[in-house]
Write an enzyme that holds these catalytic residues in place. Structure first.
Site, PDB file in Angstrom:
ATOM      1  N   LYS A 156     -11.135  -4.383  18.479  1.00 33.74           N
ATOM      2  CA  LYS A 156      -9.689  -4.787  18.683  1.00 33.74           C
ATOM      3  C   LYS A 156      -9.156  -4.575  19.982  1.00 33.74           C
ATOM      4  O   LYS A 156      -8.284  -5.083  20.543  1.00 33.74           O
ATOM      5  CB  LYS A 156      -8.762  -3.854  17.845  1.00 33.74           C
ATOM      6  CG  LYS A 156      -9.051  -3.629  16.457  1.00 33.74           C
ATOM      7  CD  LYS A 156      -7.655  -3.560  15.398  1.00 33.74           C
ATOM      8  CE  LYS A 156      -8.251  -3.553  13.741  1.00 33.74           C
ATOM      9  NZ  LYS A 156      -7.232  -3.979  13.148  1.00 33.74           N
ATOM     10  N   PHE A 183      -4.653   2.766  15.035  1.00 31.97           N
ATOM     11  CA  PHE A 183      -4.803   3.683  14.066  1.00 31.97           C
ATOM     12  C   PHE A 183      -6.264   3.271  13.278  1.00 31.97           C
ATOM     13  O   PHE A 183      -6.358   2.055  13.148  1.00 31.97           O
ATOM     14  CB  PHE A 183      -3.591   4.020  13.063  1.00 31.97           C
ATOM     15  CG  PHE A 183      -3.091   5.300  13.506  1.00 31.97           C
ATOM     16  CD1 PHE A 183      -2.086   5.290  14.510  1.00 31.97           C
ATOM     17  CD2 PHE A 183      -2.822   6.374  12.922  1.00 31.97           C
ATOM     18  CE1 PHE A 183      -1.549   6.316  14.928  1.00 31.97           C
ATOM     19  CE2 PHE A 183      -2.569   7.515  13.399  1.00 31.97           C
ATOM     20  CZ  PHE A 183      -1.449   7.665  14.529  1.00 31.97           C
ATOM     21  N   ASN A 185       0.812  -1.251  -0.096  1.00 32.29           N
ATOM     22  CA  ASN A 185      -0.001  -0.262  -0.081  1.00 32.29           C
ATOM     23  C   ASN A 185       1.002   1.186  -0.041  1.00 32.29           C
ATOM     24  O   ASN A 185       1.978   1.285  -0.067  1.00 32.29           O
ATOM     25  CB  ASN A 185      -1.095   0.040   1.295  1.00 32.29           C
ATOM     26  CG  ASN A 185      -0.255  -0.119   2.569  1.00 32.29           C
ATOM     27  OD1 ASN A 185       0.595   0.883   2.707  1.00 32.29           O
ATOM     28  ND2 ASN A 185      -0.615  -1.035   3.163  1.00 32.29           N
ATOM     29  N   ASP A 200      -4.218 -10.190  12.731  1.00 28.74           N
ATOM     30  CA  ASP A 200      -4.178  -8.734  13.168  1.00 28.74           C
ATOM     31  C   ASP A 200      -3.210  -8.655  14.239  1.00 28.74           C
ATOM     32  O   ASP A 200      -3.399  -8.999  15.325  1.00 28.74           O
ATOM     33  CB  ASP A 200      -5.579  -8.371  13.468  1.00 28.74           C
ATOM     34  CG  ASP A 200      -5.922  -6.947  13.795  1.00 28.74           C
ATOM     35  OD1 ASP A 200      -4.964  -6.313  14.237  1.00 28.74           O
ATOM     36  OD2 ASP A 200      -6.845  -6.440  13.348  1.00 28.74           O
ATOM     37  N   ILE A 201      -2.185  -7.732  14.138  1.00 32.39           N
ATOM     38  CA  ILE A 201      -1.053  -7.503  14.956  1.00 32.39           C
ATOM     39  C   ILE A 201      -1.666  -6.741  16.232  1.00 32.39           C
ATOM     40  O   ILE A 201      -1.483  -7.266  17.468  1.00 32.39           O
ATOM     41  CB  ILE A 201      -0.102  -6.875  14.514  1.00 32.39           C
ATOM     42  CG1 ILE A 201       0.636  -7.799  13.263  1.00 32.39           C
ATOM     43  CG2 ILE A 201       1.118  -6.717  15.494  1.00 32.39           C
ATOM     44  CD1 ILE A 201       1.560  -6.898  12.585  1.00 32.39           C
ATOM     45  N   ASP A 236      -4.364  -6.671   5.325  1.00 29.57           N
ATOM     46  CA  ASP A 236      -5.278  -7.219   5.909  1.00 29.57           C
ATOM     47  C   ASP A 236      -5.190  -8.819   5.124  1.00 29.57           C
ATOM     48  O   ASP A 236      -5.780  -9.938   5.782  1.00 29.57           O
ATOM     49  CB  ASP A 236      -6.612  -6.697   5.557  1.00 29.57           C
ATOM     50  CG  ASP A 236      -6.538  -5.482   6.357  1.00 29.57           C
ATOM     51  OD1 ASP A 236      -6.341  -5.653   7.424  1.00 29.57           O
ATOM     52  OD2 ASP A 236      -7.288  -4.458   5.813  1.00 29.57           O
TER      53      ASP A 236
HETATM   54  O1  PMT Z   1       2.892   6.008   6.619  1.00 35.98           O
HETATM   55  P1  PMT Z   1       2.364   7.061   6.306  1.00 35.98           P
HETATM   56  O2  PMT Z   1       2.359   7.439   4.690  1.00 35.98           O
HETATM   57  O3  PMT Z   1       2.716   8.405   7.052  1.00 35.98           O
HETATM   58  O4  PMT Z   1       0.760   7.102   6.427  1.00 35.98           O
HETATM   59  C1  PMT Z   1       0.020   7.189   7.454  1.00 35.98           C
HETATM   60  C2  PMT Z   1      -0.960   6.088   7.715  1.00 35.98           C
HETATM   61  C3  PMT Z   1      -2.071   6.760   6.849  1.00 35.98           C
HETATM   62  C4  PMT Z   1      -0.830   4.592   7.232  1.00 35.98           C
HETATM   63  C5  PMT Z   1      -1.426   5.946   9.206  1.00 35.98           C
HETATM   64  O5  PMT Z   1      -1.781   7.241   9.885  1.00 35.98           O
HETATM   65  C6  PMT Z   1      -2.528   4.929   9.469  1.00 35.98           C
HETATM   66  O6  PMT Z   1      -3.715   5.231   9.375  1.00 35.98           O
HETATM   67  N1  PMT Z   1      -2.270   3.746   9.927  1.00 35.98           N
HETATM   68  C7  PMT Z   1      -2.916   2.577   9.779  1.00 35.98           C
HETATM   69  C8  PMT Z   1      -3.360   2.150   8.657  1.00 35.98           C
HETATM   70  C9  PMT Z   1      -4.408   0.948   8.606  1.00 35.98           C
HETATM   71  O7  PMT Z   1      -3.967  -0.341   8.224  1.00 35.98           O
HETATM   72  O8  PMT Z   1      -5.653   1.014   9.108  1.00 35.98           O
HETATM   73  P2  PMT Z   1      -6.726   0.039   9.362  1.00 35.98           P
HETATM   74  O9  PMT Z   1      -7.842   0.809   9.593  1.00 35.98           O
HETATM   75  O10 PMT Z   1      -6.806  -1.130   7.963  1.00 35.98           O
HETATM   76  O11 PMT Z   1      -6.018  -0.709  10.604  1.00 35.98           O
HETATM   77  C10 PMT Z   1      -6.528  -0.426  12.002  1.00 35.98           C
HETATM   78  C11 PMT Z   1      -5.210  -0.859  12.884  1.00 35.98           C
HETATM   79  O12 PMT Z   1      -5.073  -2.164  12.982  1.00 35.98           O
HETATM   80  C12 PMT Z   1      -4.011  -0.071  12.670  1.00 35.98           C
HETATM   81  O13 PMT Z   1      -3.627   0.576  13.807  1.00 35.98           O
HETATM   82  C13 PMT Z   1      -3.102  -1.310  12.128  1.00 35.98           C
HETATM   83  O14 PMT Z   1      -1.701  -0.913  12.347  1.00 35.98           O
HETATM   84  C14 PMT Z   1      -3.524  -2.444  12.582  1.00 35.98           C
HETATM   85  N2  PMT Z   1      -3.621  -3.779  12.065  1.00 35.98           N
HETATM   86  C15 PMT Z   1      -4.160  -3.754  10.910  1.00 35.98           C
HETATM   87  C16 PMT Z   1      -4.286  -4.919  10.295  1.00 35.98           C
HETATM   88  C17 PMT Z   1      -3.420  -6.022  10.749  1.00 35.98           C
HETATM   89  N3  PMT Z   1      -3.143  -7.330  10.198  1.00 35.98           N
HETATM   90  N4  PMT Z   1      -2.726  -5.927  11.814  1.00 35.98           N
HETATM   91  C18 PMT Z   1      -2.945  -4.617  12.520  1.00 35.98           C
HETATM   92  O15 PMT Z   1      -1.871  -4.494  13.603  1.00 35.98           O
END
Ligand code: PMT
Length: 411
Positions: A339, A321, A208, A304-305, A277
């Site tokens: 989460k 985030f 991504n 999902d970490i 994901d």
């Molecule tokens: O890196 P940049 O270019 O500065 O951009 C910043 C950002 C947009 C990437 C950052 O601000 C951000 O939003 N990060 C989270 C991106 C994301 O994967 O969001 P999500 O809504 O899909 O995931 C929710 C949370 O679960 C996040 O904290 C993610 O780290 C975590 N996660 C998701 C999937 C997974 N397999 N493991 C996780 O830990």
């Protein structure tokens, strides 16, 4: 630790014999990686030239209103600064600051800026002791202005007493200290950042747009708040923030393993990474050759970490985030509960927002509260986020959040 690297320091120089020391201060700030802009008063030009500072900073120096070419340069400068230091600060400049004057460029920039202000007084000892100066200094102190010095000793006028500007090394140290809040002192923080790459074959992957900027800014802000910080980073092109330990990973599975290795004695986990994901279920061992009979790609979920860490028995305080294109708050609330984490920082993504850019805006969502952090640099937002986390930590090392969620959603 050099925490001045990339910090934006606005140096105000007033008319005093100590102005020559400010040139040395600029040189040292630059050597430590800080970005420095200088605004001089008219009186300062009697002691040192704008050209000296221009040469040392590599930036234009503003001295009076005619240097404000757009009429808005002083506002831009006021917004640009992470911190303002006036050195030397004369008795007159302290009086002007105390009374909110804005009729010279330096005073106007200070009035227009939300950046913390530090002053390094330099004046004759009798002027420093005068009740008017004492009152002005007290007023500034009460407003949160940091007064650095003055030192005691022999003065240029031949008198002896308090009023000498602090030496450049002491001012450098004061600036450096000012960027360390100690809000997370003694804590261990693990931060994830950047994208993951999920292999399709040895040369292709799913990934991504994450640049890592947000996560690296958070790692840096946590370090500057006194924490020991480990940064688990996907592939990005960023330098390691000063004092931070970085481990590089590629895939979501590698990121999970690196996080779990570091999580046992960790106090705070901040998941900023854009982890995939889903990943290709059966990555090819050799490069896939054309033509392929089946052009579809079968995917399987990536662990999902964040949710895994939040479900551990001895778990840290967890911050996640949420990258959303719509319904920011609703999705953030659901994600926080699903989460099982204390705080979610939600950002809008897509169309140049969130991913890759230097700026961002965040909606912070925790149990019983929300807080909007309007558009700003990722560096500044990271500091605001860390402040919020420090104020919430430790409220509860919950297990309740997921049961709250199930209670709500199984009904
Ligand atoms: O890196 P940049 O270019 O500065 O951009 C910043 C950002 C947009 C990437 C950052 O601000 C951000 O939003 N990060 C989270 C991106 C994301 O994967 O969001 P999500 O809504 O899909 O995931 C929710 C949370 O679960 C996040 O904290 C993610 O780290 C975590 N996660 C998701 C999937 C997974 N397999 N493991 C996780 O830990």
């Amino acid at each position: 630790m050099n925490n001045l690297s990339q910090k934006r320091i606005l140096l105000g120089v007033c008319g005093g014999i100590a102005a020559y020391k400010s040139a040395e201060l600029v040189r040292r700030l630059r050597a430590d990686g800080a970005r420095v802009r200088v605004v001089m008063t008219a009186a300062a030009s009697e002691f040192i030239t704008a050209r000296t500072f221009q040469a040392l900073t590599g930036e234009p120096v503003l001295s009076d209103w005619s240097d404000d070419r757009t009429g808005m340069d002083h506002i831009e400068l006021a917004r640009w600064a992470d911190r303002i230091l006036i050195a030397p600060a004369t008795a007159d400049s302290l009086a002007r600051l105390a009374h909110g004057r804005a009729d010279d460029l330096l005073a106007a920039v200070c009035l227009a800026s939300e950046a913390p202000l530090m002053v390094a007084p330099a004046m004759n000892q009798a002027m420093w002791r005068h009740a008017a100066t004492r009152d002005n200094v007290e007023l500034l102190r009460r407003r949160g202005v940091q007064i650095c010095g003055p030192a005691d000793g022999e003065q240029a006028c031949g008198e002896v007493g308090p009023g000498r500007m602090l030496e450049p090394q002491a001012l450098l140290q004061a600036l450096s200290d000012a960027f360390c809040s100690a809000r997370l002192a003694g804590l261990k923080v693990v931060v994830t950042a950047g994208p993951t790459r999920e292999p399709i074959d040895p040369v292709r992957f799913l990934s991504n747009r994450s640049s890592g900027k947000m996560g690296y800014a958070i790692a840096r802000a946590a370090r500057e708040a006194g924490a020991s910080v480990e940064l688990v980073s996907g592939p990005v092109l960023l330098d390691v923030p000063p004092g931070v330990q970085r481990v590089r990973v590629e895939s979501g599975q590698e990121m999970l393993e690196a996080v779990l290795e570091r999580i046992t004695d960790c106090d705070l986990f901040i998941a900023t990474a854009a982890v995939a994901d889903y990943r290709p279920a059966k990555p090819a061992q050799q490069k896939i050759k054309k033509p392929v009979a089946d052009t579809s790609l079968q995917l399987e979920p990536v662990t999902d970490i964040l949710a895994t860490v939040a479900a551990l028995d001895h778990r840290p305080f967890c911050v996640g985030f949420a990258a959303e294109t719509e319904q920011l708050e609703q999705h953030a609330q659901k994600k926080r509960l699903r989460k099982g984490v204390e705080l979610i920082a939600a950002n809008r993504v897509g169309n140049g927002r969130g991913f890759e850019s230097d700026d961002n805006e965040l909606l912070l969502v925790w149990e019983g509260g929300t807080c909007w952090l309007p558009k700003d640099s990722k560096a500044r937002l990271a500091h605001q986020l860390i402040e919020k986390v420090a104020s919430l930590y430790p409220q509860r090392s919950n297990k309740q959040i997921s049961s709250e969620y199930h209670a709500k959603h199984s009904a």
